[in-house]
Design a protein around this motif. Structure first.
Motif, PDB file in Angstrom:
ATOM      1  N   MET A  85       0.824  -1.217   0.000  1.00  0.00           N
ATOM      2  CA  MET A  85       0.000   0.000   0.000  1.00  0.00           C
ATOM      3  C   MET A  85       0.857   1.266   0.000  1.00  0.00           C
ATOM      4  N   GLY A  86       2.159   1.100   0.227  1.00  0.00           N
ATOM      5  CA  GLY A  86       3.051   2.247   0.285  1.00  0.00           C
ATOM      6  C   GLY A  86       3.079   2.917   1.646  1.00  0.00           C
ATOM      7  N   ASN A  87       2.669   2.181   2.681  1.00  0.00           N
ATOM      8  CA  ASN A  87       2.621   2.743   4.024  1.00  0.00           C
ATOM      9  C   ASN A  87       3.655   2.064   4.920  1.00  0.00           C
ATOM     10  N   GLY A  88       4.875   2.543   4.831  1.00  0.00           N
ATOM     11  CA  GLY A  88       5.959   1.983   5.620  1.00  0.00           C
ATOM     12  C   GLY A  88       5.754   2.148   7.109  1.00  0.00           C
ATOM     13  N   ALA A  89       5.132   3.253   7.521  1.00  0.00           N
ATOM     14  CA  ALA A  89       4.937   3.510   8.953  1.00  0.00           C
ATOM     15  C   ALA A  89       4.064   2.429   9.599  1.00  0.00           C
ATOM     16  N   LEU A  90       3.048   1.957   8.899  1.00  0.00           N
ATOM     17  CA  LEU A  90       2.213   0.892   9.452  1.00  0.00           C
ATOM     18  C   LEU A  90       2.884  -0.472   9.321  1.00  0.00           C
ATOM     19  N   ALA A  91       3.760  -0.631   8.352  1.00  0.00           N
ATOM     20  CA  ALA A  91       4.460  -1.902   8.167  1.00  0.00           C
ATOM     21  C   ALA A  91       5.506  -2.146   9.255  1.00  0.00           C
ATOM     22  N   VAL A  92       6.159  -1.084   9.715  1.00  0.00           N
ATOM     23  CA  VAL A  92       7.251  -1.222  10.694  1.00  0.00           C
ATOM     24  C   VAL A  92       6.850  -2.047  11.913  1.00  0.00           C
ATOM     25  N   PRO A  93       5.768  -1.709  12.624  1.00  0.00           N
ATOM     26  CA  PRO A  93       5.461  -2.496  13.833  1.00  0.00           C
ATOM     27  C   PRO A  93       5.099  -3.954  13.544  1.00  0.00           C
ATOM     28  N   GLU A  94       4.594  -4.225  12.352  1.00  0.00           N
ATOM     29  CA  GLU A  94       4.270  -5.614  12.014  1.00  0.00           C
ATOM     30  C   GLU A  94       5.543  -6.442  11.886  1.00  0.00           C
ATOM     31  N   PHE A  95       6.548  -5.911  11.200  1.00  0.00           N
ATOM     32  CA  PHE A  95       7.811  -6.646  11.069  1.00  0.00           C
ATOM     33  C   PHE A  95       8.551  -6.711  12.401  1.00  0.00           C
ATOM     34  N   GLU A  96       8.396  -5.686  13.219  1.00  0.00           N
ATOM     35  CA  GLU A  96       9.015  -5.710  14.553  1.00  0.00           C
ATOM     36  C   GLU A  96       8.416  -6.816  15.416  1.00  0.00           C
ATOM     37  N   LYS A  97       7.110  -7.099  15.243  1.00  0.00           N
ATOM     38  CA  LYS A  97       6.488  -8.210  15.984  1.00  0.00           C
ATOM     39  C   LYS A  97       7.207  -9.518  15.667  1.00  0.00           C
ATOM     40  N   VAL A  98       7.519  -9.723  14.411  1.00  0.00           N
ATOM     41  CA  VAL A  98       8.188 -10.959  14.008  1.00  0.00           C
ATOM     42  C   VAL A  98       9.583 -11.020  14.639  1.00  0.00           C
ATOM     43  N   ILE A  99      10.314  -9.936  14.515  1.00  0.00           N
ATOM     44  CA  ILE A  99      11.684  -9.883  15.025  1.00  0.00           C
ATOM     45  C   ILE A  99      11.722 -10.003  16.550  1.00  0.00           C
ATOM     46  N   ASP A 100      10.731  -9.420  17.211  1.00  0.00           N
ATOM     47  CA  ASP A 100      10.703  -9.402  18.676  1.00  0.00           C
ATOM     48  C   ASP A 100      10.260 -10.724  19.301  1.00  0.00           C
ATOM     49  N   HIS A 101       9.891 -11.706  18.488  1.00  0.00           N
ATOM     50  CA  HIS A 101       9.410 -12.982  19.027  1.00  0.00           C
ATOM     51  C   HIS A 101      10.169 -14.169  18.410  1.00  0.00           C
ATOM     52  N   PRO A 102      11.489 -14.214  18.624  1.00  0.00           N
ATOM     53  CA  PRO A 102      12.283 -15.295  18.018  1.00  0.00           C
ATOM     54  C   PRO A 102      11.912 -16.679  18.549  1.00  0.00           C
TER      55      PRO A 102
END
Length: 163
Positions: A85-102
């Motif tokens: 959608m071109g919305n990096g600001a909303l994408a950031v926390p979604e990818f952080e969820k993945v990274i934050d839960h190894p």
């Protein structure tokens, strides 16, 4: 889900229909696995809003560890949809969820790919410093892998353009 991610959307939908009929009362099938397949199909169809809508039922289950996928996969797909959608600001926390839960993600490939997508989301949002850091983390993780892999080469090019 794999069929949907590689563009075999018709086959993915057929198998999803079978699963839905065979497991109509299975909570994780109906509220986690099937919405993931639907979202992946919608991403292939360039319908990111539809992908996000498909993922609504997964929110309360995305930190579960189902037999089908050992990951925080709904968050990863939601992040991809926001990127589409071109919305990096909303994408950031979604990818952080993945990274934050190894512990949930384990060795599943989205653990590494989330760093690349996070870099793209941060770059899209205009945060070059954090984008570079995320690219470096991804490139460092893949340093021992096949350096001719297209995703690795593309990430290196994107990283170089930030400098």
């Amino acid at each position: 889900m794999l069929l949907a991610r590689v563009g075999e959307t018709e086959k993915a939908n057929e198998l999803a229909d079978v699963l839905s009929r065979e497991y109509p009362l299975d909570t994780l099938t109906q509220n986690y696995s099937l919405p993931i397949v639907s979202a992946a199909v919608r991403l292939q169809e360039n319908d990111p809003a539809g992908a996000i809508e498909s993922l609504r039922p997964t929110v309360k289950y995305e930190f579960s560890i189902p037999d089908t996928l050992n990951s925080v996969y709904p968050a990863y797909l939601r992040g991809l949809a926001y990127l589409q959608m071109g919305n990096g600001a909303l994408a950031v926390p979604e990818f952080e969820k993945v990274i934050d839960h190894p512990g949930i993600v384990g060795r599943f490939v989205i653990g590494a790919l989330a760093r690349l997508q996070l870099a793209r989301a941060r770059a899209m949002s205009g945060d070059k410093t954090l984008a570079k850091k995320s690219y470096e983390e991804f490139l460092d993780l893949w340093r021992g892998a096949d350096l001719d892999l297209p995703i690795y080469r593309k990430a290196k090019i994107e990283y170089t353009k930030l400098e």
